[in-house]
Design a protein around this motif. Structure first.
Motif, short mmCIF file in Angstrom:
data_model
loop_
_atom_site.label_atom_id
_atom_site.label_comp_id
_atom_site.label_asym_id
_atom_site.label_seq_id
_atom_site.Cartn_x
_atom_site.Cartn_y
_atom_site.Cartn_z
N ALA A 218 5.26 -2.35 4.53
CA ALA A 218 4.09 -2.96 3.92
C ALA A 218 4.21 -2.96 2.40
N GLU A 219 4.68 -1.86 1.83
CA GLU A 219 4.83 -1.78 0.37
C GLU A 219 5.87 -2.78 -0.13
N LEU A 220 6.87 -3.06 0.70
CA LEU A 220 7.91 -4.02 0.31
C LEU A 220 7.48 -5.46 0.57
N GLY A 221 6.31 -5.65 1.17
CA GLY A 221 5.78 -6.99 1.33
C GLY A 221 6.16 -7.70 2.61
N PHE A 222 6.63 -6.97 3.61
CA PHE A 222 6.96 -7.60 4.89
C PHE A 222 5.70 -7.78 5.73
N ALA A 223 5.58 -8.92 6.38
CA ALA A 223 4.47 -9.17 7.28
C ALA A 223 4.50 -8.19 8.43
N ALA A 224 3.33 -7.90 9.00
CA ALA A 224 3.23 -6.90 10.06
C ALA A 224 4.18 -7.18 11.23
N PRO A 225 4.29 -8.41 11.75
CA PRO A 225 5.22 -8.63 12.86
C PRO A 225 6.66 -8.29 12.52
N LEU A 226 7.04 -8.43 11.25
CA LEU A 226 8.41 -8.10 10.86
C LEU A 226 8.64 -6.59 10.88
N ALA A 227 7.58 -5.80 10.82
CA ALA A 227 7.76 -4.35 10.95
C ALA A 227 8.34 -4.03 12.32
N ARG A 228 7.87 -4.74 13.34
CA ARG A 228 8.46 -4.54 14.66
C ARG A 228 9.87 -5.11 14.73
N GLY A 229 10.06 -6.30 14.15
CA GLY A 229 11.38 -6.90 14.16
C GLY A 229 12.41 -6.03 13.47
N LEU A 230 12.04 -5.44 12.35
CA LEU A 230 12.98 -4.58 11.62
C LEU A 230 13.24 -3.29 12.40
#
Length: 273
Positions: A218-230
């Motif tokens: 979140a601090e790096l600016g990734f959208a929430a769905p990308l947290a799962r993708g990453l």
């Protein structure tokens, strides 16, 4: 031969800004692949493909820390266990890895995405004028009204997740250096404090790996769905390692339980209210 209207339709069918591939040309976000090979790291390339530009070294370092932290959690994790079982069934290494990755859903693997959403709701409500502590109380109450599990907090296995402190220390340093703002970090620590208020003498509810990595994403600016993708990218490394190890152990059709526990005596499920 002149180009007709169908040629334009074909070109637009798979139109993408991610890559350009033509005879003798491979570009990733307009960067020639030959310029990236040997110069850009794998993590920097992940950032480039997802965000459209190369990260600063400090950004790449913070992202890499989150990816390293999530690579594996042993065969007690359903994704790892499933991959190991699949590897004994003759499906091939790629299918074994896919089996494990496909286990990463809302319950196992989705908490990071959900935690980013939780923290973002707090920061957005505060940005809209709500007093910070009240925003935390309201959002936590709303989430707990839907489920007794709060994503990113508590752990069924670790009293204190050993990955939490080093990850948050890196975010603290990034905030001090002006790399990230720290709003989601503040929200996460406030939620942790809120959950442990009045629990003196009882088992604490600390932030876990999903919460700590959610803060970073979140601090790096990734959208929430990308947290799962990453997280999927990260955990696939451990899945691959376990599947490969299992292929060398010579077992066939490995079941969830040792042979000594079979047959299992089935009991009727307890009715839920």
């Amino acid at each position: 031969m002149t180009a007709g209207p169908q040629d334009g339709l074909v070109a637009q069918w798979w139109a993408t800004a991610v890559s350009r591939v033509e005879p003798g040309i491979i570009e990733l976000r307009e960067h020639p692949i030959q310029d990236l090979i040997g110069h850009a790291t794998f993590v920097e390339t992940i950032w480039l493909l997802l965000r459209g530009e190369l990260p600063r070294p400090e950004q790449a370092g913070l992202l890499e820390a989150a990816l390293v932290a999530g690579v594996d959690h042993g065969p007690q994790a359903p994704s790892i266990a499933a991959a190991r079982m699949a590897a004994t069934c003759g499906v091939g290494l790629n299918s074994a890895v896919a089996t494990g990755v496909n286990m990463l859903g809302d319950v196992h693997g989705g908490a990071g995405q959900q935690c980013v959403q939780l923290l973002s709701e707090i920061t957005e409500r505060h940005d809209q004028g709500r007093e910070f502590d009240l925003a935390v109380t309201e959002v936590v109450g709303e989430w707990r009204g839907r489920s007794r599990y709060l994503p990113g907090f508590g752990h069924r296995f670790h009293p204190h997740d050993p990955r939490r402190d080093p990850l948050l220390a890196l975010v603290d340093r990034a905030v001090a250096d002006g790399l990230v703002e720290g709003a989601h970090l503040r929200a996460a620590r406030a939620v942790e404090a809120h959950l442990n208020r009045g629990r003196e003498g009882r088992k604490p509810v600390p932030m876990n790996i999903d919460g700590a990595t959610a803060v970073i994403y979140a601090e790096l600016g990734f959208a929430a769905p990308l947290a799962r993708g990453l997280f999927v990218l990260s955990r696939s490394v451990g899945i691959l390692a376990h599947a490969w190890e299992e292929t060398g152990q010579g077992r066939r059709n490995k079941s969830p339980m040792p042979p000594s526990m079979v047959p299992v005596h089935l009991v009727a499920p307890t009715a839920r209210p």
